[in-house]
Design a protein around this motif. Structure first.
Motif, PDB file in Angstrom:
ATOM      1  N   GLU A 170      -2.212  -1.990   3.700  1.00  0.00           N
ATOM      2  CA  GLU A 170      -1.754  -3.140   2.921  1.00  0.00           C
ATOM      3  C   GLU A 170      -0.238  -3.109   2.746  1.00  0.00           C
ATOM      4  O   GLU A 170       0.421  -4.154   2.701  1.00  0.00           O
ATOM      5  CB  GLU A 170      -2.447  -3.105   1.550  1.00  0.00           C
ATOM      6  CG  GLU A 170      -2.722  -4.474   0.969  1.00  0.00           C
ATOM      7  CD  GLU A 170      -3.290  -4.386  -0.437  1.00  0.00           C
ATOM      8  OE1 GLU A 170      -2.908  -5.229  -1.258  1.00  0.00           O
ATOM      9  OE2 GLU A 170      -4.097  -3.478  -0.725  1.00  0.00           O
ATOM     10  N   LEU A 171       0.312  -1.910   2.679  1.00  0.00           N
ATOM     11  CA  LEU A 171       1.764  -1.763   2.560  1.00  0.00           C
ATOM     12  C   LEU A 171       2.468  -1.896   3.912  1.00  0.00           C
ATOM     13  O   LEU A 171       3.685  -1.784   3.990  1.00  0.00           O
ATOM     14  CB  LEU A 171       2.101  -0.384   1.955  1.00  0.00           C
ATOM     15  CG  LEU A 171       1.996  -0.236   0.445  1.00  0.00           C
ATOM     16  CD1 LEU A 171       2.039   1.243   0.048  1.00  0.00           C
ATOM     17  CD2 LEU A 171       3.121  -0.996  -0.266  1.00  0.00           C
ATOM     18  N   SER A 172       1.671  -2.107   4.987  1.00  0.00           N
ATOM     19  CA  SER A 172       2.216  -2.244   6.350  1.00  0.00           C
ATOM     20  C   SER A 172       3.068  -1.043   6.755  1.00  0.00           C
ATOM     21  O   SER A 172       4.127  -1.203   7.368  1.00  0.00           O
ATOM     22  CB  SER A 172       3.052  -3.526   6.475  1.00  0.00           C
ATOM     23  OG  SER A 172       2.255  -4.656   6.211  1.00  0.00           O
ATOM     24  N   LEU A 173       2.606   0.148   6.414  1.00  0.00           N
ATOM     25  CA  LEU A 173       3.388   1.329   6.760  1.00  0.00           C
ATOM     26  C   LEU A 173       3.326   1.589   8.262  1.00  0.00           C
ATOM     27  O   LEU A 173       2.301   1.359   8.912  1.00  0.00           O
ATOM     28  CB  LEU A 173       2.872   2.551   6.000  1.00  0.00           C
ATOM     29  CG  LEU A 173       3.062   2.523   4.478  1.00  0.00           C
ATOM     30  CD1 LEU A 173       2.608   3.850   3.867  1.00  0.00           C
ATOM     31  CD2 LEU A 173       4.515   2.227   4.094  1.00  0.00           C
ATOM     32  N   LEU A 174       4.433   2.070   8.795  1.00  0.00           N
ATOM     33  CA  LEU A 174       4.529   2.440  10.205  1.00  0.00           C
ATOM     34  C   LEU A 174       3.779   3.745  10.474  1.00  0.00           C
ATOM     35  O   LEU A 174       3.129   3.905  11.497  1.00  0.00           O
ATOM     36  CB  LEU A 174       6.009   2.607  10.576  1.00  0.00           C
ATOM     37  CG  LEU A 174       6.351   3.302  11.891  1.00  0.00           C
ATOM     38  CD1 LEU A 174       5.954   2.410  13.069  1.00  0.00           C
ATOM     39  CD2 LEU A 174       7.835   3.640  11.944  1.00  0.00           C
ATOM     40  N   TYR A 175       3.897   4.682   9.517  1.00  0.00           N
ATOM     41  CA  TYR A 175       3.296   5.990   9.765  1.00  0.00           C
ATOM     42  C   TYR A 175       2.860   6.671   8.469  1.00  0.00           C
ATOM     43  O   TYR A 175       3.282   6.315   7.374  1.00  0.00           O
ATOM     44  CB  TYR A 175       4.288   6.903  10.515  1.00  0.00           C
ATOM     45  CG  TYR A 175       5.382   7.474   9.647  1.00  0.00           C
ATOM     46  CD1 TYR A 175       5.215   8.706   9.003  1.00  0.00           C
ATOM     47  CD2 TYR A 175       6.581   6.796   9.441  1.00  0.00           C
ATOM     48  CE1 TYR A 175       6.218   9.233   8.198  1.00  0.00           C
ATOM     49  CE2 TYR A 175       7.576   7.313   8.641  1.00  0.00           C
ATOM     50  CZ  TYR A 175       7.392   8.533   8.019  1.00  0.00           C
ATOM     51  OH  TYR A 175       8.370   9.043   7.199  1.00  0.00           O
TER      52      TYR A 175
ATOM     53  N   GLU B  15      12.571   1.439  -2.931  1.00  0.00           N
ATOM     54  CA  GLU B  15      13.436   0.421  -2.337  1.00  0.00           C
ATOM     55  C   GLU B  15      14.580   0.064  -3.294  1.00  0.00           C
ATOM     56  O   GLU B  15      15.729  -0.104  -2.870  1.00  0.00           O
ATOM     57  CB  GLU B  15      12.621  -0.829  -1.988  1.00  0.00           C
ATOM     58  CG  GLU B  15      13.436  -1.891  -1.269  1.00  0.00           C
ATOM     59  CD  GLU B  15      12.598  -3.089  -0.846  1.00  0.00           C
ATOM     60  OE1 GLU B  15      11.398  -3.162  -1.208  1.00  0.00           O
ATOM     61  OE2 GLU B  15      13.153  -3.954  -0.147  1.00  0.00           O
ATOM     62  N   GLN B  16      14.247  -0.022  -4.604  1.00  0.00           N
ATOM     63  CA  GLN B  16      15.303  -0.336  -5.570  1.00  0.00           C
ATOM     64  C   GLN B  16      16.340   0.782  -5.643  1.00  0.00           C
ATOM     65  O   GLN B  16      17.525   0.531  -5.769  1.00  0.00           O
ATOM     66  CB  GLN B  16      14.687  -0.559  -6.960  1.00  0.00           C
ATOM     67  CG  GLN B  16      14.048  -1.942  -7.109  1.00  0.00           C
ATOM     68  CD  GLN B  16      12.982  -1.982  -8.189  1.00  0.00           C
ATOM     69  OE1 GLN B  16      12.924  -1.087  -9.048  1.00  0.00           O
ATOM     70  NE2 GLN B  16      12.128  -2.978  -8.151  1.00  0.00           N
ATOM     71  N   VAL B  17      15.889   2.023  -5.551  1.00  0.00           N
ATOM     72  CA  VAL B  17      16.812   3.154  -5.684  1.00  0.00           C
ATOM     73  C   VAL B  17      17.709   3.281  -4.449  1.00  0.00           C
ATOM     74  O   VAL B  17      18.926   3.456  -4.566  1.00  0.00           O
ATOM     75  CB  VAL B  17      16.035   4.473  -5.917  1.00  0.00           C
ATOM     76  CG1 VAL B  17      16.961   5.678  -5.794  1.00  0.00           C
ATOM     77  CG2 VAL B  17      15.368   4.457  -7.288  1.00  0.00           C
ATOM     78  N   THR B  18      17.100   3.195  -3.246  1.00  0.00           N
ATOM     79  CA  THR B  18      17.877   3.490  -2.027  1.00  0.00           C
ATOM     80  C   THR B  18      18.372   2.244  -1.311  1.00  0.00           C
ATOM     81  O   THR B  18      19.246   2.335  -0.453  1.00  0.00           O
ATOM     82  CB  THR B  18      17.030   4.276  -1.005  1.00  0.00           C
ATOM     83  OG1 THR B  18      15.972   3.425  -0.523  1.00  0.00           O
ATOM     84  CG2 THR B  18      16.423   5.530  -1.629  1.00  0.00           C
ATOM     85  N   GLY B  19      17.774   1.084  -1.608  1.00  0.00           N
ATOM     86  CA  GLY B  19      18.133  -0.129  -0.875  1.00  0.00           C
ATOM     87  C   GLY B  19      17.370  -0.274   0.427  1.00  0.00           C
ATOM     88  O   GLY B  19      17.585  -1.224   1.164  1.00  0.00           O
ATOM     89  N   VAL B  20      16.498   0.705   0.721  1.00  0.00           N
ATOM     90  CA  VAL B  20      15.734   0.663   1.973  1.00  0.00           C
ATOM     91  C   VAL B  20      14.246   0.755   1.634  1.00  0.00           C
ATOM     92  O   VAL B  20      13.831   1.633   0.873  1.00  0.00           O
ATOM     93  CB  VAL B  20      16.108   1.847   2.901  1.00  0.00           C
ATOM     94  CG1 VAL B  20      15.300   1.790   4.192  1.00  0.00           C
ATOM     95  CG2 VAL B  20      17.597   1.842   3.197  1.00  0.00           C
ATOM     96  N   ARG B  21      13.458  -0.158   2.180  1.00  0.00           N
ATOM     97  CA  ARG B  21      12.006  -0.114   1.968  1.00  0.00           C
ATOM     98  C   ARG B  21      11.426   1.031   2.795  1.00  0.00           C
ATOM     99  O   ARG B  21      11.610   1.071   4.018  1.00  0.00           O
ATOM    100  CB  ARG B  21      11.398  -1.441   2.428  1.00  0.00           C
ATOM    101  CG  ARG B  21       9.909  -1.571   2.179  1.00  0.00           C
ATOM    102  CD  ARG B  21       9.635  -2.058   0.792  1.00  0.00           C
ATOM    103  NE  ARG B  21       8.228  -2.284   0.526  1.00  0.00           N
ATOM    104  CZ  ARG B  21       7.743  -2.486  -0.706  1.00  0.00           C
ATOM    105  NH1 ARG B  21       8.554  -2.492  -1.754  1.00  0.00           N
ATOM    106  NH2 ARG B  21       6.463  -2.691  -0.898  1.00  0.00           N
ATOM    107  N   PRO B  22      10.700   1.985   2.183  1.00  0.00           N
ATOM    108  CA  PRO B  22      10.131   3.092   2.963  1.00  0.00           C
ATOM    109  C   PRO B  22       9.114   2.584   3.993  1.00  0.00           C
ATOM    110  O   PRO B  22       8.346   1.658   3.709  1.00  0.00           O
ATOM    111  CB  PRO B  22       9.431   3.961   1.914  1.00  0.00           C
ATOM    112  CG  PRO B  22      10.021   3.559   0.607  1.00  0.00           C
ATOM    113  CD  PRO B  22      10.401   2.111   0.748  1.00  0.00           C
ATOM    114  N   VAL B  23       9.131   3.196   5.176  1.00  0.00           N
ATOM    115  CA  VAL B  23       8.188   2.797   6.231  1.00  0.00           C
ATOM    116  C   VAL B  23       7.095   3.842   6.441  1.00  0.00           C
ATOM    117  O   VAL B  23       6.178   3.631   7.238  1.00  0.00           O
ATOM    118  CB  VAL B  23       8.902   2.528   7.568  1.00  0.00           C
ATOM    119  CG1 VAL B  23       9.888   1.382   7.429  1.00  0.00           C
ATOM    120  CG2 VAL B  23       9.589   3.794   8.081  1.00  0.00           C
TER     121      VAL B  23
END
Ligand SMILES: [Zn+2]
Length: 299
Positions: A169-174, A142-150
């Motif tokens: 726990e990370l609430s990942l979509l997939y 997230e720090q590198v790209t500005g986008v939190r991975p889903v």
């Protein structure tokens, strides 16, 4: 633990049920009336292929560097010719070594997803270490790209008994590391729906198994590039015939050579020639499947 032939039924049934395929999430329709979905992924391991094993060889590190210097630009040129958006799964250490690459990909509409910290093998880690690395990787990306991975692809498609709980726990979509279907499905944990979409992988649809070689072993790659294109094409045509998902895994340091990049180019030509395929990032495909199935958490 006793010998497997001594296990009672709750033991072997419990092991099997830890991470299981739930309902099929192939949607009734794909966006734009497309016949099938195409998910192209590139695992940008780069130098972590050597670092993960504690490798100290500058020569082997330079092989990973090739993936960033030549592999990524060739892949990007092929994708750009077709306006195709893809997913890049990147170990956090690889992203820190090549931050501009990740930012450029995100700026151009591609997805950058989780691929561990340093390409560690999850099943060799204790629960706390695995959790720390996954959270640190998500924060770093997230720090590198500005986008939190889903979404995540576990390094080497390896799962520990704790991996799924950490993903929740990370609430990942997939997730895109499991094998139980050709088409998307919901992951079930000990009989409980997780709401996490699985976009399944397969070694058959992975460039590395056909081309990797151990310099000091006797075996050499035995599948010519034309045959790899043939296998990938059949997998695509099968997905098209069934109206399902065609998901392909490639690696910049494997596919990115002058003698191999034509596989990706030819595949993109065939997909384009069909005229009715939805090429999208894993995140967009998972989001569509989750929405169509009414999974909770689907945006
Ligand atoms: Zn990898």
């Amino acid at each position: 633990m006793s010998e497997p032939h001594e296990w009672d039924e709750p033991t072997w049934r419990g092991l099997v049920n830890q991470v299981r395929a739930g309902r099929n999430l192939k949607p009734a329709s794909w966006p734009g009336g497309a016949r099938c979905a195409v998910a192209l992924s590139f695992d940008s391991d780069h130098e972590t292929n050597e670092l993960r094993d504690g490798g100290l060889s500058p020569a082997r590190l330079s092989w990973g560097e090739f993936g960033a210097r030549r592999g990524i630009p060739r892949i990007k040129a092929a994708l750009d010719r077709h306006g195709a958006k893809a997913s890049f799964f990147v170990p956090a250490v690889s992203a820190l070594l090549h931050p501009d690459e990740q930012r450029m990909l995100v700026d151009e509409g591609h997805e950058v997803g989780l691929h561990g910290w340093i390409h560690e093998v999850n099943s060799k880690l204790d629960a706390q270490t695995e959790r720390d690395l996954m959270f640190r990787a998500a924060d770093t990306m997230e720090q590198v790209t500005g986008v939190r991975p889903v979404g995540m692809r576990t390094p080497s498609w390896d799962y520990s008994p704790n991996t799924l709980a950490i993903a929740r726990e990370l609430s990942l979509l997939y997730d895109s590391s499991l094998f139980a279907d050709d088409d998307p499905y919901e992951i079930v944990a000990d009989g409980e729906s997780t709401g996490i979409v699985e976009l399944p992988v397969e070694w058959v649809r992975d460039d590395a198994v056909y081309f990797m070689m151990n310099r000091f072993g006797a075996q050499r790659p035995y599948t010519p590039p034309e045959a790899v294109l043939d296998i990938f094409t059949r997998e695509f045509e099968g997905a098209h015939a069934e109206g399902g998902l065609f998901l392909l895994t490639m690696h910049p340091h494997v596919i990115g050579y002058r003698s191999r990049i034509f596989i990706l180019e030819a595949l993109l030509e065939r997909i384009a020639a069909r005229g009715d395929c939805w090429i999208a990032t894993h995140a967009d495909i998972a989001r569509h499947c989750a929405r169509e199935a009414g999974l909770k958490g689907a945006a």
